[in-house]
Structures are given as structure tokens and as C-alpha cells.
Write a protein that holds these residues in place. Sequence first.
Motif, PDB file in Angstrom:
ATOM      1  N   VAL A  18       0.856  -1.182   0.000  1.00 49.44           N
ATOM      2  CA  VAL A  18       0.000   0.000   0.000  1.00 49.44           C
ATOM      3  C   VAL A  18       0.892   1.232   0.000  1.00 49.44           C
ATOM      4  O   VAL A  18       1.853   1.320   0.777  1.00 49.44           O
ATOM      5  CB  VAL A  18      -0.945   0.020   1.217  1.00 49.44           C
ATOM      6  CG1 VAL A  18      -1.701   1.345   1.307  1.00 49.44           C
ATOM      7  CG2 VAL A  18      -1.934  -1.143   1.135  1.00 49.44           C
ATOM      8  N   ILE A  19       0.599   2.176  -0.887  1.00 49.99           N
ATOM      9  CA  ILE A  19       1.329   3.440  -0.969  1.00 49.99           C
ATOM     10  C   ILE A  19       0.373   4.553  -0.575  1.00 49.99           C
ATOM     11  O   ILE A  19      -0.671   4.723  -1.204  1.00 49.99           O
ATOM     12  CB  ILE A  19       1.870   3.688  -2.399  1.00 49.99           C
ATOM     13  CG1 ILE A  19       2.768   2.521  -2.836  1.00 49.99           C
ATOM     14  CG2 ILE A  19       2.625   5.004  -2.461  1.00 49.99           C
ATOM     15  CD1 ILE A  19       3.186   2.596  -4.306  1.00 49.99           C
TER      16      ILE A  19
ATOM     17  N   THR B 171      -1.692  -0.850  -4.086  1.00 52.83           N
ATOM     18  CA  THR B 171      -2.791   0.100  -3.956  1.00 52.83           C
ATOM     19  C   THR B 171      -2.225   1.462  -3.602  1.00 52.83           C
ATOM     20  O   THR B 171      -1.372   1.582  -2.729  1.00 52.83           O
ATOM     21  CB  THR B 171      -3.785  -0.343  -2.860  1.00 52.83           C
ATOM     22  OG1 THR B 171      -4.313  -1.626  -3.194  1.00 52.83           O
ATOM     23  CG2 THR B 171      -4.926   0.666  -2.730  1.00 52.83           C
ATOM     24  N   VAL B 172      -2.696   2.493  -4.305  1.00 51.96           N
ATOM     25  CA  VAL B 172      -2.263   3.865  -4.040  1.00 51.96           C
ATOM     26  C   VAL B 172      -3.430   4.644  -3.459  1.00 51.96           C
ATOM     27  O   VAL B 172      -4.522   4.668  -4.043  1.00 51.96           O
ATOM     28  CB  VAL B 172      -1.749   4.548  -5.322  1.00 51.96           C
ATOM     29  CG1 VAL B 172      -1.363   6.002  -5.033  1.00 51.96           C
ATOM     30  CG2 VAL B 172      -0.560   3.793  -5.899  1.00 51.96           C
TER      31      VAL B 172
ATOM     32  N   ASP C 215      -4.855   1.115 -15.123  1.00 55.14           N
ATOM     33  CA  ASP C 215      -5.695  -0.072 -15.315  1.00 55.14           C
ATOM     34  C   ASP C 215      -4.871  -1.246 -15.829  1.00 55.14           C
ATOM     35  O   ASP C 215      -4.998  -2.379 -15.341  1.00 55.14           O
ATOM     36  CB  ASP C 215      -6.828   0.234 -16.299  1.00 55.14           C
ATOM     37  CG  ASP C 215      -7.869   1.188 -15.723  1.00 55.14           C
ATOM     38  OD1 ASP C 215      -7.930   1.321 -14.479  1.00 55.14           O
ATOM     39  OD2 ASP C 215      -8.592   1.822 -16.514  1.00 55.14           O
ATOM     40  N   ASP C 216      -4.018  -0.976 -16.823  1.00 56.20           N
ATOM     41  CA  ASP C 216      -3.210  -2.046 -17.401  1.00 56.20           C
ATOM     42  C   ASP C 216      -2.259  -2.665 -16.375  1.00 56.20           C
ATOM     43  O   ASP C 216      -1.984  -3.874 -16.418  1.00 56.20           O
ATOM     44  CB  ASP C 216      -2.388  -1.508 -18.585  1.00 56.20           C
ATOM     45  CG  ASP C 216      -3.245  -1.148 -19.788  1.00 56.20           C
ATOM     46  OD1 ASP C 216      -4.416  -1.569 -19.824  1.00 56.20           O
ATOM     47  OD2 ASP C 216      -2.746  -0.424 -20.679  1.00 56.20           O
ATOM     48  N   GLN C 217      -1.750  -1.843 -15.468  1.00 55.43           N
ATOM     49  CA  GLN C 217      -0.821  -2.325 -14.450  1.00 55.43           C
ATOM     50  C   GLN C 217      -1.537  -2.920 -13.236  1.00 55.43           C
ATOM     51  O   GLN C 217      -0.882  -3.393 -12.301  1.00 55.43           O
ATOM     52  CB  GLN C 217       0.092  -1.185 -13.988  1.00 55.43           C
ATOM     53  CG  GLN C 217       0.986  -0.625 -15.079  1.00 55.43           C
ATOM     54  CD  GLN C 217       1.956  -1.665 -15.608  1.00 55.43           C
ATOM     55  OE1 GLN C 217       2.576  -2.400 -14.847  1.00 55.43           O
ATOM     56  NE2 GLN C 217       2.087  -1.722 -16.929  1.00 55.43           N
ATOM     57  N   ASN C 218      -2.864  -2.883 -13.271  1.00 54.74           N
ATOM     58  CA  ASN C 218      -3.671  -3.409 -12.158  1.00 54.74           C
ATOM     59  C   ASN C 218      -3.272  -2.753 -10.831  1.00 54.74           C
ATOM     60  O   ASN C 218      -3.007  -3.430  -9.828  1.00 54.74           O
ATOM     61  CB  ASN C 218      -3.535  -4.930 -12.071  1.00 54.74           C
ATOM     62  CG  ASN C 218      -4.547  -5.545 -11.116  1.00 54.74           C
ATOM     63  OD1 ASN C 218      -5.613  -4.957 -10.857  1.00 54.74           O
ATOM     64  ND2 ASN C 218      -4.226  -6.709 -10.562  1.00 54.74           N
ATOM     65  N   ILE C 219      -3.223  -1.417 -10.853  1.00 59.62           N
ATOM     66  CA  ILE C 219      -2.901  -0.645  -9.645  1.00 59.62           C
ATOM     67  C   ILE C 219      -4.082   0.269  -9.349  1.00 59.62           C
ATOM     68  O   ILE C 219      -4.267   1.300 -10.013  1.00 59.62           O
ATOM     69  CB  ILE C 219      -1.619   0.194  -9.840  1.00 59.62           C
ATOM     70  CG1 ILE C 219      -0.428  -0.715 -10.185  1.00 59.62           C
ATOM     71  CG2 ILE C 219      -1.320   1.005  -8.570  1.00 59.62           C
ATOM     72  CD1 ILE C 219       0.842   0.057 -10.513  1.00 59.62           C
ATOM     73  N   PRO C 220      -4.925  -0.104  -8.392  1.00 63.52           N
ATOM     74  CA  PRO C 220      -6.066   0.757  -8.051  1.00 63.52           C
ATOM     75  C   PRO C 220      -5.605   2.097  -7.467  1.00 63.52           C
ATOM     76  O   PRO C 220      -4.712   2.136  -6.619  1.00 63.52           O
ATOM     77  CB  PRO C 220      -6.831  -0.057  -7.002  1.00 63.52           C
ATOM     78  CG  PRO C 220      -6.341  -1.453  -7.142  1.00 63.52           C
ATOM     79  CD  PRO C 220      -4.920  -1.348  -7.611  1.00 63.52           C
TER      80      PRO C 220
END
Length: 400
Positions: free
Chosen positions: A4-5, A29-30, A67-72
Motif C-alpha cells: 500500500v502506498i 494500492t495507491v 488499469d493495465d498495471q492493475n494498480i487501483p
Amino acid sequence: MKIVIVGAGQAAASMAARLRAKGHGGEITVIGAEPAAPYQRPPLSKAYLLGQMGLDRLMLRSPEWWDDQNIPLRLDEVAQAIDPVRRVVTTDKEEVGYDALALTTGASARRLPAAMGGDLPSVHAIRSLADVDALAPQMRAGRRLIVIGGGYIGLEAAAVARKLDLTVTLIEAAPRILGRVAAAETADMIRALHLAHGVQILEGTGISRITGSDHATGVALNDGRELPADLIVTGIGVLPETALAQSAGLALDNGIATDALGRTSDPAIWAAGDCASFPWQDNQLRLESVGNAIDMAEAVADNMLGADKPYQPKPWFWSDQFDAKLQIAGLGTGHDRIVTRAGDGQHGGSVWYFRDGRLIAVDALNDARAYMIGKRLIEAGRSPDPDAISTAPDLKALLA
């Protein structure tokens, strides 16, 4: 490993990208308090304020990339507390668990206290997208602007205002502009640049309060004078965002204290960027720059994945004012000798900082060649003869 960031600025974007590039396939997750996705801050006080750069170009990554990197991206969500025992971040919406937590909370603009009128309408800071969106409509030709603070942000705001044909007065309480961050010789070049473009600069001048009741009408100076204004910009520095770390019991020292790897006093929590300090020459150094935000975030990402490699900063900075570019390599703190070299144009030249005979920093105004050569020398740990700098027909000879 779930990472988590907290904080959604340059450091967060760089860290997330590095984690994926280095093969981390687990959750990332950011969490960011601002409603906007991670964006560039330097253009805020320059191209964006001038209307030369749109919001789309300000973004560090496209929505599709996240989205492509799957980072919400959990935006417009405020992290309120950390429970290091349970490894949970509590936000204003819910709890978010983590295996490793990175704090990239950045810094916030110092504000004048309300007792001095700092909360009046027409008093603006320049730090966030919301700050500049509020200021931009007020920057109209013919209006009177007072800038409080002669650091880089204040000077950049003054330059933009003059380009927009406002009348500009800049007030600096210290004896000279750039007193904390640059040599007097660099300040002399920048002062001359601003005076040539019609900025009035008052140095060694303190303010007692901002005048006005419903909105700011001017500034009362300590010497009894009052200067009228239609709007005011404060550029009096920033403060690292440490409240979340402090409430979690993390060690603080000139920001969120980390070790050489970027780890805080809690082994599961890391920090990078403007909010974080790291060991440097027997002190905890904190750098407020895009370069450090990127480099430290990438180094911390590597160490979160087991690289175990100490962060080695390569300080570099820049500032655009009017049509001039100031480029800075290294840190001039503790210098004992200054050498200057004239540039080719009216507003240009370079300032070279030495300590104990060693080159430690270079400021170059409209002199990209001096900047690049100085930067290469510093990174290589090489120091030319100071006397040769001002006399060498070609600076490239210093690299020989």
C-alpha cells in the motif's frame, strides 16, 4: 506481498511503476487525498498557471496505464491512521490492510497564520492543483500582485505574473532572495533578471499583517508602510507531511526518518520523496525535488523487493523564470569558496561551489554547458582547479 502506498504524487507514481517493472505481481494500492490522479507539480507555477499546459499533459500516467498495471488509485480518500501491529491503514472510507506500507505523503505549503490575515480570500499558496486552479482566474492583466517570499516558488510566481502583465512586488524578509538555497552570486543573477522584467523586489523587509477584512487589500510592512494589492501569493516554504507517521509512532528527524534503504523505524513501513529524510554525511537529509522523489522512490521500491542497496542521491534541481532556466547540480551547503564564470548572454553565467577544495555544486543560469560539465564532474568525484573555471577558454577542458 500486498503493498500500500499512501500519497499519490510523483514519488508514488515512480514507486508503483518501479515495483511492476521489477516484477512484483502482488497487489499494489495507491491512496491519495486529492481527487486528481498523480500529476507533475513543477509546471503548476509555470506552464499550467500560464495556461500553456492542460490537465491531461499534467498527468504522470494515463488512466489506461493504471488499469493495465492493475494498480487501483483510491483518490479523494484520506489516510487517517496506521496500526503498525495489525498492519492496517484506516482511511475516511474504510480499513486497508498491508504487508508493506510506503509513505509518500509529500509536503504542504506553509501558510501565514490567520491572525496575520493568512486565511483571507485573495491570499493564495502554490502547491497543489487546487491551489493553482483557485489562483489562475485571479491573475489578470493590470492587477496588483504581492508575492511574499523570495524562494523559487515565489520567484516563479512573480515571473508568471509579469508575463500576464500584472504589477508585481516581491517581499523577502531575509537580507536577500534565495538566502537559504543559493549563493549571493546566484541571487544577484536572478535579481537582475527580475528587475529587468519589471518586478519590484523588497529585501530585508518583514510584514506585520495582510490588510483587509472580507478579502485581502494589501500588506502592512514592519516599517509602517502599507502596500495595496488585489491578490497575494505566499511562497514561504513547505513542511513535510509527517502527521500520519507521527501518530503511528514512527521516528521523525527532518521529516519521516528512514535508514539508508528507505525503511522507517517500523520494518514494514518505508518512506520516500519530500516527506522523507535519509542518512547523509552524519545528518538526516531531506530533498524537495522531482529528481529525489523519483530516484528515492525507485530505490525504495527495489529495497522493498529485497535489493538491500543504500540510496545514493544525485541532487539536481531546476527553475524556469521568464525565458531563463536555472539548473543546479549538487548541494552547496557548507561551501567555503565560490567561483563564478560569465555566460554568453545578458542574463546568464554559472556559480561553482567548493568545500575544502572539492567541487560540491554548480548553479547555471542559461548555461546548459556549464551545468552538464559541472554535473559530470560532481558525479565522478572530480574537482577542477577553481582558478581554471573562470579562465578556461572551453569548460570541456575541465573534463580532461
